[in-house]
Design an enzyme around this catalytic site. Structure first.
Site, PDB file in Angstrom:
ATOM      1  N   GLY A 227       0.822  -1.202   0.000  1.00 61.33           N
ATOM      2  CA  GLY A 227       0.000   0.000   0.000  1.00 61.33           C
ATOM      3  C   GLY A 227       0.855   1.250   0.000  1.00 61.33           C
ATOM      4  O   GLY A 227       0.376   2.341   0.275  1.00 61.33           O
ATOM      5  N   PRO A 269       5.249  -5.246  -1.964  1.00 64.28           N
ATOM      6  CA  PRO A 269       4.923  -4.070  -2.762  1.00 64.28           C
ATOM      7  C   PRO A 269       4.807  -4.379  -4.261  1.00 64.28           C
ATOM      8  O   PRO A 269       5.555  -5.197  -4.795  1.00 64.28           O
ATOM      9  CB  PRO A 269       6.115  -3.139  -2.513  1.00 64.28           C
ATOM     10  CG  PRO A 269       7.243  -4.045  -2.163  1.00 64.28           C
ATOM     11  CD  PRO A 269       6.660  -5.275  -1.538  1.00 64.28           C
ATOM     12  N   CYS A 337     -14.794   4.216 -28.162  1.00 64.10           N
ATOM     13  CA  CYS A 337     -16.083   4.809 -28.491  1.00 64.10           C
ATOM     14  C   CYS A 337     -16.942   5.083 -27.266  1.00 64.10           C
ATOM     15  O   CYS A 337     -18.118   4.747 -27.227  1.00 64.10           O
ATOM     16  CB  CYS A 337     -16.823   3.865 -29.419  1.00 64.10           C
ATOM     17  SG  CYS A 337     -17.014   2.274 -28.613  1.00 64.10           S
ATOM     18  N   GLU A 338     -16.336   5.597 -26.219  1.00 62.74           N
ATOM     19  CA  GLU A 338     -17.081   6.102 -25.059  1.00 62.74           C
ATOM     20  C   GLU A 338     -16.141   7.070 -24.362  1.00 62.74           C
ATOM     21  O   GLU A 338     -14.985   7.196 -24.763  1.00 62.74           O
ATOM     22  CB  GLU A 338     -17.505   4.972 -24.125  1.00 62.74           C
ATOM     23  CG  GLU A 338     -16.363   4.163 -23.565  1.00 62.74           C
ATOM     24  CD  GLU A 338     -16.865   2.944 -22.801  1.00 62.74           C
ATOM     25  OE1 GLU A 338     -17.156   3.117 -21.619  1.00 62.74           O
ATOM     26  OE2 GLU A 338     -16.966   1.857 -23.388  1.00 62.74           O
TER      27      GLU A 338
HETATM   28  C1  LIG Z   1      -2.411  -5.874  -4.798  1.00 65.12           C
HETATM   29  C2  LIG Z   1      -1.758  -6.467  -3.640  1.00 65.12           C
HETATM   30  C3  LIG Z   1      -0.481  -6.027  -3.245  1.00 65.12           C
HETATM   31  C4  LIG Z   1       0.266  -4.908  -3.924  1.00 65.12           C
HETATM   32  O1  LIG Z   1      -0.284  -3.666  -3.662  1.00 65.12           O
HETATM   33  P1  LIG Z   1       0.436  -2.328  -4.168  1.00 65.12           P
HETATM   34  O2  LIG Z   1      -0.431  -1.229  -3.722  1.00 65.12           O
HETATM   35  O3  LIG Z   1       0.576  -2.411  -5.632  1.00 65.12           O
HETATM   36  O4  LIG Z   1       1.786  -2.278  -3.530  1.00 65.12           O
HETATM   37  C5  LIG Z   1       0.087  -6.677  -2.178  1.00 65.12           C
HETATM   38  N1  LIG Z   1      -0.540  -7.683  -1.544  1.00 65.12           N
HETATM   39  C6  LIG Z   1      -1.752  -8.131  -1.889  1.00 65.12           C
HETATM   40  C7  LIG Z   1      -2.384  -9.253  -1.156  1.00 65.12           C
HETATM   41  C8  LIG Z   1      -2.408  -7.527  -2.941  1.00 65.12           C
HETATM   42  O5  LIG Z   1      -3.631  -7.954  -3.283  1.00 65.12           O
END
Ligand SMILES: *Cc1c(COP(=O)(O)O)cnc(C)c1O
Length: 417
Positions: A227, A269, A337-338
């Site tokens: 995240g 990540p 086309c939208e």
């Molecule tokens: C999508 C996901 C991630 C990666 O998230 P990012 O925001 O791209 O770093 C990590 N772990 C799980 C379980 C995910 O579903």
């Protein structure tokens, strides 16, 4: 990408306009130097005995990118059996792959079990069924800490009504299932969603996870998910990884001391590692002036890069053909086309038809979310590595569009009405 003597250049001095000419547009270009830099930032930010960074390959799943991260020493985070197989094909050892599925069938989980990868379980019904399959293989438990994180409700996955993870309030039930099945827990995990703005929020979630971790006596690792936010435009707040690293390492080391064992600190990540390494190059087909707006229409659309339309994501756009052109205001749109908008009222160097626009932060969730909508071919992908450009996926052709379609021969030789 840097501007030098009025030319934009990628790592090692590679000219993106030359790539656009050589491989044609639209084109995804990734700069490995940026991926390496981001990976090293992660590794250097945390000061613990054992650290494992698992690249979340759904962000950018070209097998060459998987191999690149393997060469740096990363593990792999996967969310489908197909990603697991891709990881094995890329050469990852099964134990370096963690599989975190949500709402998949027990059959798919059994397949992953047979492939020998680590399994992260995110609901109690699956935990029970897994115990019946094989109680000797230790599992990881995905916990939902019920905190609100993330910049967008579509990508925030840790809140109370989220479908992800086992609620912290259900831990007594988890323990009953473990006792009944004899399953062992080797890891606890949380992933609260993309775009964490505040280390405080992350640390609050970490505290909840560590609290739960004390209930399990045979842990090998604690996985804090991902995240991490990256900047998409000048002035954007990004996760202060270095600050988070100092504070979480301190907390984690203290935890390990109390736990009586040096556990592995894990992260998974995706965006942080690849987002800024990607550039999407598209050619301007038309410049169209309406009563209120100047549109620049490019040879691509939401079929190739859907984040602006799906998440309202801001992606910076640069006219790399005319770095010294005077600034004007454009709305950049695609050919689907939208409504198909990449950026509204952007101040950019003056655009002429035929110019190449660069859409930034095109490394994460761009190609991997591309489709054939409007029966368009998906673009080619190029990896710039140590000063050289390498084609890592060719552009699709008519054959690719037809490859999976079955001619049912219902209407031949000539349909009569
Ligand atoms: C999508 C996901 C991630 C990666 O998230 P990012 O925001 O791209 O770093 C990590 N772990 C799980 C379980 C995910 O579903």
């Amino acid at each position: 990408m840097i501007l030098e003597n009025n030319r934009y250049l990628l790592g090692g001095g590679v000219d993106p306009l030359v790539l656009a000419e050589q491989y044609d547009c639209p084109l995804y270009v990734y700069d490995s130097a940026i991926m390496e830099k981001q990976y090293k930032r992660m590794v250097n930010a945390f000061n613990v005995k054992s650290l494992k960074i698992n690249y979340a390959c759904k962000a950018l799943s070209n097998i060459n990118i998987l191999k690149l991260f393997k060469s740096y020493g990363a593990g792999l985070d996967t969310v489908s059996i197909q990603e697991v197989k891709l990881g094995l094909k890329a050469g990852f050892a099964p134990q370096d792959i963690i599989y975190t599925p949500n709402c998949v069938s027990i059959d798919e989980i059994e397949e992953a079990l047979n492939l020998g990868v680590r399994i992260n379980i995110d609901n109690i019904s699956i935990l029970e069924q897994f115990g019946d399959l094989d109680a000797n293989v230790p599992v990881c438990i995905r916990v939902n800490p019920h905190i609100m994180a993330g910049g967008n409700n579509k990508i925030s996955v840790g809140h109370i009504d989220s479908k992800f993870g086992i609620s912290i309030h259900q831990m007594p039930l988890v323990h009953r299932v473990l006792d009944a099945t004899g399953l062992k827990v080797e890891g606890v995990h949380m992933h609260t969603g993309s775009d964490i703005l505040d280390p405080e929020v992350f640390l609050a979630g970490a505290e909840i996870l560590l609290n739960i971790a004390t209930e399990f006596k045979e842990l090998e690792f604690i996985d804090f998910g991902s995240g991490f936010k990256v900047p998409y435009k000048e002035g954007d707040i990004a996760t202060d990884l270095e600050e988070l690293g100092i504070r979480l390492s301190e907390r984690f080391n203290k935890f390990c001391e109390e736990y009586g064992k040096d556990l592995t600190l894990m992260f998974e990540p995706g965006k942080f590692l690849v987002s800024e390494s990607g550039y999407f190059l598209a050619r301007v087909n038309v410049v169209k002036q309406t009563t209120s707006t100047v549109f620049a229409g490019i040879d691509s659309g939401l079929n190739h890069l859907i984040r602006p339309m799906l998440y309202n994501a801001y992606h910076k756009i640069t006219n790399i053909s005319r770095p010294t052109g005077k600034n004007r205001i454009y709305t950049v749109v695609g050919y689907i086309c939208e409504t198909d908008t990449f950026g509204i009222n952007r101040r950019m160097n003056e655009i002429q038809e035929g110019d190449i626009l660069c859409i930034h932060n095109a490394g994460a969730y761009c190609y991997s979310m591309a489709s054939n909508y409007n029966s368009r071919f998906r673009p080619a992908e190029v990896l710039v590595h140590q000063g050289q450009a390498h084609l890592i996926r060719r552009r699709e052709t008519m054959d690719d569009l037809l490859k999976t379609q079955v001619m049912a021969e219902l209407f031949e030789p000539e349909a009569t009405i």
